[in-house]
Design an enzyme around this catalytic site. Sequence first.
Site, PDB file in Angstrom:
ATOM      1  N   LYS A 111       0.828  -1.213   0.000  1.00 51.31           N
ATOM      2  CA  LYS A 111       0.000   0.000   0.000  1.00 51.31           C
ATOM      3  C   LYS A 111       0.856   1.254   0.000  1.00 51.31           C
ATOM      4  CE  LYS A 111      -4.343  -1.583   1.992  1.00 51.31           C
ATOM      5  NZ  LYS A 111      -5.250  -1.493   3.150  1.00 51.31           N
ATOM      6  N   LYS A 192      -5.114 -10.315  -6.398  1.00 49.69           N
ATOM      7  CA  LYS A 192      -6.418 -10.527  -5.747  1.00 49.69           C
ATOM      8  C   LYS A 192      -7.441  -9.461  -6.162  1.00 49.69           C
ATOM      9  CE  LYS A 192      -5.925  -7.844  -1.593  1.00 49.69           C
ATOM     10  NZ  LYS A 192      -5.895  -7.592  -0.219  1.00 49.69           N
ATOM     11  N   LYS A 195     -10.620  -3.646  -4.008  1.00 50.83           N
ATOM     12  CA  LYS A 195     -11.134  -2.322  -4.358  1.00 50.83           C
ATOM     13  C   LYS A 195     -10.002  -1.322  -4.556  1.00 50.83           C
ATOM     14  CE  LYS A 195     -13.044  -2.941   0.229  1.00 50.83           C
ATOM     15  NZ  LYS A 195     -14.143  -3.148   1.076  1.00 50.83           N
TER      16      LYS A 195
HETATM   17  P1  TYM Z   1     -10.940  -5.662   3.872  1.00 54.00           P
HETATM   18  O1  TYM Z   1     -11.888  -4.563   4.172  1.00 54.00           O
HETATM   19  O2  TYM Z   1      -9.916  -5.440   2.808  1.00 54.00           O
HETATM   20  O3  TYM Z   1     -11.723  -6.986   3.481  1.00 54.00           O
HETATM   21  C1  TYM Z   1     -12.765  -7.510   4.286  1.00 54.00           C
HETATM   22  C2  TYM Z   1     -12.701  -9.031   4.271  1.00 54.00           C
HETATM   23  O4  TYM Z   1     -12.785  -9.525   2.939  1.00 54.00           O
HETATM   24  C3  TYM Z   1     -11.690 -10.385   2.665  1.00 54.00           C
HETATM   25  N1  TYM Z   1     -11.284 -10.221   1.258  1.00 54.00           N
HETATM   26  C4  TYM Z   1     -11.159 -11.218   0.382  1.00 54.00           C
HETATM   27  N2  TYM Z   1     -11.352 -12.551   0.502  1.00 54.00           N
HETATM   28  C5  TYM Z   1     -11.151 -13.322  -0.603  1.00 54.00           C
HETATM   29  N3  TYM Z   1     -10.764 -12.816  -1.802  1.00 54.00           N
HETATM   30  C6  TYM Z   1     -10.540 -11.504  -1.974  1.00 54.00           C
HETATM   31  N4  TYM Z   1     -10.175 -11.024  -3.151  1.00 54.00           N
HETATM   32  C7  TYM Z   1     -10.737 -10.625  -0.847  1.00 54.00           C
HETATM   33  N5  TYM Z   1     -10.637  -9.295  -0.664  1.00 54.00           N
HETATM   34  C8  TYM Z   1     -10.962  -9.057   0.630  1.00 54.00           C
HETATM   35  C9  TYM Z   1     -10.575  -9.934   3.613  1.00 54.00           C
HETATM   36  O5  TYM Z   1      -9.633 -10.958   3.850  1.00 54.00           O
HETATM   37  C10 TYM Z   1     -11.373  -9.568   4.852  1.00 54.00           C
HETATM   38  O6  TYM Z   1     -11.626 -10.699   5.641  1.00 54.00           O
HETATM   39  N6  TYM Z   1      -7.670  -5.277   7.665  1.00 54.00           N
HETATM   40  C11 TYM Z   1      -8.969  -5.819   7.270  1.00 54.00           C
HETATM   41  C12 TYM Z   1     -10.117  -5.294   8.103  1.00 54.00           C
HETATM   42  C13 TYM Z   1      -9.974  -5.458   9.574  1.00 54.00           C
HETATM   43  C14 TYM Z   1     -10.149  -6.661  10.311  1.00 54.00           C
HETATM   44  C15 TYM Z   1      -9.973  -6.312  11.677  1.00 54.00           C
HETATM   45  C16 TYM Z   1     -10.421  -7.986   9.950  1.00 54.00           C
HETATM   46  C17 TYM Z   1      -9.705  -4.462  10.458  1.00 54.00           C
HETATM   47  N7  TYM Z   1      -9.731  -4.972  11.736  1.00 54.00           N
HETATM   48  C18 TYM Z   1     -10.069  -7.248  12.687  1.00 54.00           C
HETATM   49  C19 TYM Z   1     -10.512  -8.951  10.970  1.00 54.00           C
HETATM   50  C20 TYM Z   1     -10.339  -8.579  12.319  1.00 54.00           C
HETATM   51  C21 TYM Z   1      -9.226  -5.424   5.821  1.00 54.00           C
HETATM   52  O7  TYM Z   1      -8.670  -4.472   5.324  1.00 54.00           O
HETATM   53  O8  TYM Z   1     -10.209  -6.148   5.221  1.00 54.00           O
END
Ligand code: TYM
Length: 327
Positions: A111, A192, A195
């Site tokens: 990032k 992957k 967004k």
């Molecule tokens: P985020 O907002 O990017 O994504 C949310 C969830 O979706 C999953 N995900 C995917 N799974 C499969 N294929 C993909 N292409 C894909 N893109 C996204 C992510 O693995 C996630 O589970 N840092 C985290 C948010 C967060 C969080 C937490 C998660 C903040 N605090 C505490 C768990 C526990 C994030 O940016 O997810």
Amino acid sequence: MARILSGIQPTGTTHLGNYLGALRHWVDQQDEFDSFFSIVDLHAITVHQDPKDLREAVTHLAAMLFAVGIDPQRATVFLQSHVPGHAQLAWIMECTASFGELSRMTQFKEKSTKTEFISAGLFNYPALMAADILLYQAERVPVGDDQKQHLELARTLATRFNTRFGEVFTVPEPQIPKVGARIMDLQVPTQKMSKSSSQDSGIIYLLDPPELIKKKISRAVTDSANDLRYVPDDPLRAGLRNLLELGSSLLGASPEEVASRHSSYGALKVALSEIVIEAVTPIQQLYREYTDDRGELLRILGEGAERANAVARATIERAHAALGFLT
Ligand code: TYM
């Protein structure tokens, strides 16, 4: 009842990767676990956010979580910024993590190359994420594969704190689905679906109309072999692999079995479009109902924040006492 916690960032609109990698599993588990699901708006501001877009994205995501089937009676759904304990514990986790550990986080490395202004918050992001989890003493954390390294860090920090100051935190277990944990971009299948890095043509959004879903899937990159087999380790066949895993995840059949049901890439794509459309249509209908009543959305989030705050306050008190802060 064992507790789970997970979070999702309010940036852009929700896509099929989020749904298959995470949200669907949140829904499946809400009866079995004491579930806490957070819209992590504090994480969203680690990169620049226009306030108007952020408000829209949070509203979108709240409606989407309920539309995919999360029931606010059974699960606690809340905004991270409504619970001050996240920022409080994040500081403690920043003082528990080392500079070296945070420097090794691959998501930070990726990032930080994409933004001109690298905020200190972007660097500290995984410490905040550890705080999100430890605040609720969550035993399990359902996430997609891309969050694995952050989860490992959360476990390390919980263990280190407990060793130094006494048992305060539950050490969480990641819960990563066997299929669908890493849905790839339809145009660049070695990357992957995301967004922040994909073009719209590579992403299926949960709100995409049926015609657009058909178009995106029919144009998905495959290969010229036209040999319908699941070959997980060949990067040249990553496009086909992704389509088979998408089908597998939605149908609950193995990718090999999905491959055996179709005679050509074209036929596979047509069938896949149908199952994706079938999965998103009811979500889209419910989504419209929730967005029509923003007052109700805010009321539900307010209730969630109250429940979350009660748990968070108790953990902060324990952590402060263990650290030697006067309480
Ligand atoms: P985020 O907002 O990017 O994504 C949310 C969830 O979706 C999953 N995900 C995917 N799974 C499969 N294929 C993909 N292409 C894909 N893109 C996204 C992510 O693995 C996630 O589970 N840092 C985290 C948010 C967060 C969080 C937490 C998660 C903040 N605090 C505490 C768990 C526990 C994030 O940016 O997810």
